[in-house]
Design an enzyme around this catalytic site. Sequence first.
Site, PDB file in Angstrom:
ATOM      1  N   ASP A 187      -0.351  -5.571  -9.135  1.00 20.07           N
ATOM      2  CA  ASP A 187      -1.020  -4.398  -8.084  1.00 20.07           C
ATOM      3  C   ASP A 187      -2.399  -4.224  -8.632  1.00 20.07           C
ATOM      4  OD1 ASP A 187      -0.358  -2.299  -6.391  1.00 20.07           O
ATOM      5  OD2 ASP A 187      -0.734  -1.069  -7.989  1.00 20.07           O
ATOM      6  N   GLU A 197      -2.698  -8.925  -5.595  1.00 21.71           N
ATOM      7  CA  GLU A 197      -3.052  -7.965  -4.401  1.00 21.71           C
ATOM      8  C   GLU A 197      -4.138  -7.526  -4.461  1.00 21.71           C
ATOM      9  OE1 GLU A 197      -2.668  -3.743  -2.762  1.00 21.71           O
ATOM     10  OE2 GLU A 197      -2.734  -4.158  -4.962  1.00 21.71           O
TER      11      GLU A 197
END
Length: 650
Positions: free
Chosen positions: A294, A336
Amino acid sequence: MSNQNSVWLAHEAALTQKRLIPHLKRALGTLADTEQQIFLDRLTAHFPSLFSALFELYASRYDFFYHLETILTTAAEMYAARPDDLKALDGLRETHPNWYLSEVMMGAVCYVDRFAGDLVGIRGRLPYFRELGITYLHLMPLFLSPEKQHDGGYAVSSFREVNPALGSMDDLAELSRELRANGISLVLDFVFNHTSDEHEWAKRALAGDPEYQDFYLMFDDRRLPDQYEARLREIFPDQAPGSFTYRSEIKKWVWTTFHRYQWDLNYANPAVFHAMLSEMLFLANQGVEVLRLDAVPFIWKQLGTDCENLPQAHTIIRAFNTLVRIAAPALLFKSEAIVHPQKVRSYIDEAKCQLSYNPIMMVSLWDALATRDVRFMTHTMQKRFTIPHGTSWVNYIRSHDDIGWGFADEDAVEIGINPNDHRYFLNMFYTGRFPGSFAAGLPFNYNPRTQDMRISGTTASLAGLEQALERDEAILKEHAIRRVLMLYAIVLSAGGIPLLYLGDELATLNDYSYRENPDLADDSRWVHRPHLDDERLSKRRDPRTIEGRVFQTLSNLIFIRKRTPAFRTGETTFFDTGSPHVLGYTRHQQIMVLANFSDFAQTIHLPALIKSQLYAPVLHLIDLITGSDYTPDQPITLEPYTIVWLERRG
Ligand code: GLC
Ligand code: GLC
């Protein structure tokens, strides 16, 4: 690095490895000799690159070798603790390292609570995943998180405790086993840029413990924060302006890139690297097969830069990846990075992630849908779609996040588009304000200073279904349904792992009820994160309903993909079809895909395309979707928003 330096470094690495082995053998002590040897062989294969990465990050520390030892000892301990079935999986993956490039791969993503109530509920949905042919399941963050300020789970309070509303760690391990037995790889987030302010480390920092204050980035006054902020991008200018948050308990400013309760970790501190390595390998040992890394762009900060995508961010991920190759090699990384296309790519090339979201294609698809013109998309894809063998895009239409118009300005300029005007147009279009727009999206984080905004909305609502149903016009409904199916048919055939946002297969519309929930109301992303609707679900077998038509067509497309080897990740060539409305690409010179982005039928002249794109002689072409047969000397007419997957025969 100069040649001399690299010779020195290699020598130093070899000596260090030798010194470390006795310590590591102690950590591996409980294992049989053969198992110890597997670890040591992997160590030998990867140590030089690990050493040079950690050296680059932390060599200036007086205690560098101490940290190196703790890092490797943890890797050895976590390997020793790794369950046997996962060690077997490691071996399998090492012998078939390209398993995730296969055409059978099919991804899906959902929130545990919104899709199935809890982890046990997810197990109950296994038959549904089988119906859809899912082989990769991303469950949105499911760990302990603050009750109100949670950012949908992206504020993690403990990486080792499941949010009690969703289940327990045992449920998770059990689920991962059951998924694996059904041919589904479990994908979880590794939210490693920050923790919530309720994490144990944050609590200790708030209590004044300097060791844990050094886990985060804290400042006594505004001097440095002001200097940093001069260059930083605000991620949530609406809800959380600025990038620092004052905490009166400790009279310090804390670095908070995202929300005020999400504290950025300080990776310049090797103790943080070590602590997060433990958490990562712990997740690997629960049976997680892919970690979605993330917010990768933000993990390293340096004054005088925008603190995004710095080389050290790549080095940290590369170092983690190397340790995973040693201690839990079945695990893959997916980055990401929702940033400039070239920076997206850097997490594949520099950070060595095997997988990456493909926001470039996602944005291009929505662009082409709004403009009915595929030239920008074709240009961008020709420049940017190809990535090295052994890596793969995760192609998607929608995620749980907003859509930001992250195309490269230079790509736009190259084909005569003014990037800022175009972003303005796309924002107006997808919020339904542009005359004739079919979309029903909401603005997300409108920034009055820069006039910037991003877009929220479900696939079906952005593709026009919501408006069409309100206006109750058959042609509008028809076009909206076809848009959804065409977008997915592209994602399924373009090369990479297709990722279905669960709910899209049932043409789920925007859900405005988040506005009544004070904890969610200021974040429009909740409009496209609805609960699974049982009524929609029950209609999926009835092709006379919209849900049924979308579900059945989509699952049919998935099954065609899975039995078509030319859809495996690899060669994709985008080409000019001769029509600005029709997208074209070939796969492994075997299949030609044509997709019509216009409201009007388009006729494409096949002979020239076949000659220039499929090379060898073609007797006829079969559309894998409809079974229709085309001879190469005929023109082909595509109805509005339809797609063909033409496979060469003969
Ligand atoms: C990621 C998530 C997003 C979250 C942010 C902070 O980009 O996708 O939902 O708000 O990181 O963790
Ligand atoms: C920004 C960030 C991305 C994050 C998103 C959250 O686009 O770059 O990482 O997911 O904001 O909405």
